[in-house]
Design an enzyme around this catalytic site. Structure first.
Site, PDB file in Angstrom:
ATOM      1  N   CYS A  74       0.490   3.483   2.794  1.00 29.71           N
ATOM      2  CA  CYS A  74      -0.604   2.513   2.941  1.00 29.71           C
ATOM      3  C   CYS A  74      -0.656   1.553   1.774  1.00 29.71           C
ATOM      4  O   CYS A  74      -0.513   1.944   0.628  1.00 29.71           O
ATOM      5  CB  CYS A  74      -1.978   3.126   3.019  1.00 29.71           C
ATOM      6  SG  CYS A  74      -2.110   4.844   3.187  1.00 29.71           S
ATOM      7  N   GLU A  93       5.646  -5.972   8.928  1.00 26.57           N
ATOM      8  CA  GLU A  93       6.187  -4.626   8.938  1.00 26.57           C
ATOM      9  C   GLU A  93       5.396  -3.753   9.902  1.00 26.57           C
ATOM     10  O   GLU A  93       4.200  -3.937  10.095  1.00 26.57           O
ATOM     11  CB  GLU A  93       6.150  -4.032   7.523  1.00 26.57           C
ATOM     12  CG  GLU A  93       7.220  -4.676   6.657  1.00 26.57           C
ATOM     13  CD  GLU A  93       7.309  -4.105   5.258  1.00 26.57           C
ATOM     14  OE1 GLU A  93       8.369  -4.280   4.642  1.00 26.57           O
ATOM     15  OE2 GLU A  93       6.348  -3.487   4.781  1.00 26.57           O
ATOM     16  N   CYS A 127       2.013   2.356  13.541  1.00 28.47           N
ATOM     17  CA  CYS A 127       1.040   1.604  12.752  1.00 28.47           C
ATOM     18  C   CYS A 127       1.301   0.110  12.952  1.00 28.47           C
ATOM     19  O   CYS A 127       2.344  -0.403  12.563  1.00 28.47           O
ATOM     20  CB  CYS A 127       1.213   2.013  11.290  1.00 28.47           C
ATOM     21  SG  CYS A 127       0.138   1.132  10.166  1.00 28.47           S
ATOM     22  N   CYS A 154      -4.717  -3.857  -2.905  1.00 26.30           N
ATOM     23  CA  CYS A 154      -3.790  -3.874  -1.771  1.00 26.30           C
ATOM     24  C   CYS A 154      -2.687  -4.911  -1.957  1.00 26.30           C
ATOM     25  O   CYS A 154      -2.968  -6.065  -2.277  1.00 26.30           O
ATOM     26  CB  CYS A 154      -4.582  -4.153  -0.491  1.00 26.30           C
ATOM     27  SG  CYS A 154      -3.547  -4.369   0.962  1.00 26.30           S
ATOM     28  N   CYS A 190      -8.352  -7.703  -0.921  1.00 27.28           N
ATOM     29  CA  CYS A 190      -8.764  -6.486  -1.621  1.00 27.28           C
ATOM     30  C   CYS A 190      -7.848  -6.310  -2.842  1.00 27.28           C
ATOM     31  O   CYS A 190      -6.637  -6.447  -2.738  1.00 27.28           O
ATOM     32  CB  CYS A 190      -8.652  -5.270  -0.701  1.00 27.28           C
ATOM     33  SG  CYS A 190      -9.591  -5.461   0.814  1.00 27.28           S
ATOM     34  N   CYS A 235      -2.915 -11.484   4.709  1.00 27.31           N
ATOM     35  CA  CYS A 235      -4.309 -11.092   4.930  1.00 27.31           C
ATOM     36  C   CYS A 235      -5.186 -11.921   4.006  1.00 27.31           C
ATOM     37  O   CYS A 235      -4.850 -12.141   2.846  1.00 27.31           O
ATOM     38  CB  CYS A 235      -4.506  -9.610   4.638  1.00 27.31           C
ATOM     39  SG  CYS A 235      -6.178  -9.030   5.008  1.00 27.31           S
TER      40      CYS A 235
HETATM   41  N1  SAH Z   1      -6.925  -4.213   6.850  1.00 28.90           N
HETATM   42  C1  SAH Z   1      -7.299  -2.956   7.337  1.00 28.90           C
HETATM   43  C2  SAH Z   1      -6.136  -2.065   7.754  1.00 28.90           C
HETATM   44  C3  SAH Z   1      -4.897  -2.086   6.891  1.00 28.90           C
HETATM   45  S1  SAH Z   1      -4.877  -1.315   5.331  1.00 28.90           S
HETATM   46  C4  SAH Z   1      -8.149  -2.229   6.343  1.00 28.90           C
HETATM   47  O1  SAH Z   1      -8.250  -2.692   5.216  1.00 28.90           O
HETATM   48  O2  SAH Z   1      -8.731  -1.233   6.716  1.00 28.90           O
HETATM   49  C5  SAH Z   1      -4.690   0.434   5.610  1.00 28.90           C
HETATM   50  C6  SAH Z   1      -5.382   1.306   4.538  1.00 28.90           C
HETATM   51  O3  SAH Z   1      -4.633   1.326   3.294  1.00 28.90           O
HETATM   52  C7  SAH Z   1      -6.754   0.784   4.157  1.00 28.90           C
HETATM   53  O4  SAH Z   1      -7.685   1.836   4.076  1.00 28.90           O
HETATM   54  C8  SAH Z   1      -6.500   0.169   2.796  1.00 28.90           C
HETATM   55  O5  SAH Z   1      -7.671   0.018   2.075  1.00 28.90           O
HETATM   56  C9  SAH Z   1      -5.516   1.125   2.203  1.00 28.90           C
HETATM   57  N2  SAH Z   1      -4.788   0.609   1.049  1.00 28.90           N
HETATM   58  C10 SAH Z   1      -4.532  -0.670   0.736  1.00 28.90           C
HETATM   59  N3  SAH Z   1      -3.820  -0.744  -0.418  1.00 28.90           N
HETATM   60  C11 SAH Z   1      -3.615   0.518  -0.836  1.00 28.90           C
HETATM   61  C12 SAH Z   1      -2.921   1.081  -1.950  1.00 28.90           C
HETATM   62  N4  SAH Z   1      -2.290   0.328  -2.827  1.00 28.90           N
HETATM   63  N5  SAH Z   1      -2.893   2.419  -2.049  1.00 28.90           N
HETATM   64  C13 SAH Z   1      -3.496   3.200  -1.115  1.00 28.90           C
HETATM   65  N6  SAH Z   1      -4.142   2.723  -0.034  1.00 28.90           N
HETATM   66  C14 SAH Z   1      -4.214   1.393   0.099  1.00 28.90           C
HETATM   67 FE1  SF4 Z   2      -6.303  -6.909   4.005  1.00 22.33          FE
HETATM   68 FE2  SF4 Z   2      -5.231  -5.042   2.453  1.00 22.33          FE
HETATM   69 FE3  SF4 Z   2      -7.851  -5.460   2.363  1.00 22.33          FE
HETATM   70 FE4  SF4 Z   2      -6.750  -4.288   4.531  1.00 22.33          FE
HETATM   71  S1  SF4 Z   2      -6.819  -3.466   2.455  1.00 22.33           S
HETATM   72  S2  SF4 Z   2      -8.257  -5.960   4.500  1.00 22.33           S
HETATM   73  S3  SF4 Z   2      -4.770  -5.378   4.617  1.00 22.33           S
HETATM   74  S4  SF4 Z   2      -6.267  -6.947   1.781  1.00 22.33           S
END
Ligand code: SAH
Ligand code: SF4
Length: 352
Positions: free
Chosen positions: A341, A91, A104, A118, A115, A111
């Site tokens: 995000c 996406e 974006c 996420c 995390c 990934c």
């Molecule tokens: N992988 C990279 C960039 C993509 S994520 C990173 O982790 O930085 C973009 C942002 O969205 C990151 O700061 C991530 O931690 C945040 N994010 C992920 N899941 C989320 C959620 N469920 N609610 C709000 N922000 C989230």
């Molecule tokens: Fe990967 Fe999501 Fe963690 Fe970003 S926030 S590094 S996309 S698992």
């Protein structure tokens, strides 16, 4: 199979043309057609001689990722599901601001960082995107807004790039770097380095190199101590906070104008949102020039967390602001189309 030209560095394109016995200025012309005009059909590249067009068409392709679906939110945010040659999908999102907007980009299908908060992190890592596929997302976004040839910096709508889509950019560093160099090249797409931000979960070893590229850095910090960070971000075991902060200091030392770092902080109820957490957070970033970005947690089905209350978030922001840190609560964009995000995902079926 024809060789794809999008994603080759300017030098590699020159070499490729040299192999065909063409002069370097031909490569320059071709670059202009591909990246300034957005042309994908060699036969429409009218400044190239007919036999040369035919030869190019025989050997090469110029392809933008296919747009499988396109959704536009009530707030103007637009989300595309894009598909590459092998059928894999990611996406890509356009987020309009008052006068311009950011695209974006994703860097991986899935990934591996895992995390806990996420949605992308719950999906299996499929593969890295190539430099061409990273650049290609921007090209398809421009197709969608019909923004070819490259407009001037003042008039373009697609003015900024945030590498905050699916995947961990610094785990695909070489391709990311090559893609950014193409996107920044003034003879083509021409996005200035000052308008590009790369977001990382904290893959510390590559952070200082972002300063050499001149792009902005955002760190998904999300926790003030190793104890908390270990629980929500597995990457912290490899690069604990001390190592991460050191890399951020090195980035600032190496960047031209002591670039501010944006610290992303997703607010999770009873996990990282107490007053003590805010205080520890300020201690942690001592010696760095940062601004915070407080992100409301976007819930997804099966997520093991709840969002902090607005009240709690405001209190948290106040503590930081009283100590002269910028700490805006990020406005959620495109939530109605699941473009906010952490909500990005690949199409079902293509991931399995
Ligand atoms: N992988 C990279 C960039 C993509 S994520 C990173 O982790 O930085 C973009 C942002 O969205 C990151 O700061 C991530 O931690 C945040 N994010 C992920 N899941 C989320 C959620 N469920 N609610 C709000 N922000 C989230
Ligand atoms: Fe990967 Fe999501 Fe963690 Fe970003 S926030 S590094 S996309 S698992």
């Amino acid at each position: 199979m024809k060789k794809e030209l999008i994603g080759l560095s300017a030098d590699a394109l020159k070499e490729e043309m040299a192999l065909l016995g063409e002069k370097p200025f031909r490569a320059k012309q071709l670059w202009h057609w591909i990246y300034n005009k957005g042309e994908t059909d060699f036969f429409k590249m009218t400044t190239l001689a007919k036999p040369f067009q035919a030869r190019l068409n025989e050997l090469y392709s110029v392809s933008h990722p296919a747009i499988v679906t396109e959704q536009t939110s009530v707030d103007g945010t637009r989300k595309w599901l894009m598909e590459f040659q092998d059928g894999k999908q990611v996406e890509c999102v356009y987020i309009p601001e008052s006068d311009r907007g950011a695209v974006c980009l994703s860097t991986q299908v899935g990934c591996a960082q895992g995390c806990k908060f996420c949605h992308t992190g719950t999906q299996r890592m499929m593969r890295n995107l190539t430099a061409g596929e990273i650049v290609g997302q921007f090209m398809s976004a421009r197709d969608s807004y019909n923004e070819w040839p490259t407009p001037t910096d003042e008039t373009r709508m697609l003015s900024n790039i945030v590498v905050m889509g699916m995947g961990e950019p610094l785990c695909n560093f070489e391709n990311l770097k090559q893609a950014l160099l193409i996107l920044m090249n003034g003879d083509g797409i021409g996005i200035s380095k000052r308008r590009i931000t790369v977001s990382t979960s904290g893959v510390a070893n590559h952070i200082p190199e972002l300063a050499d590229l001149g792009v902005k850095l955002a760190v998904s910090l999300h926790a003030p101590t190793d104890e908390i960070r270990d629980k929500i971000m597995p990457v912290n075991r490899k690069f604990p906070l001390e190592v991460l902060i050191k890399a951020c200091k090195e980035y600032q030392k190496r960047s031209e104008r002591r670039q501010f770092i944006t610290m992303e902080y997703v607010m999770l109820k009873d996990v990282n949102d107490s007053e003590k957490d805010a205080e520890n957070l300020m201690k942690l970033v001592d010696g760095l020039e940062v601004k915070f970005n407080l992100i409301p947690f976007h819930h997804w089905e099966g997520a093991p967390f709840e969002a902090s209350s607005m009240n709690k978030m405001h209190k948290f922001a106040k503590i930081l602001e009283n100590n002269y840190f910028a700490a805006p609560i990020r406005r959620s964009r495109g939530e109605d189309i699941m473009a906010a995000c952490g909500q990005l995902k690949s199409a079902k079926g293509k991931m399995e």
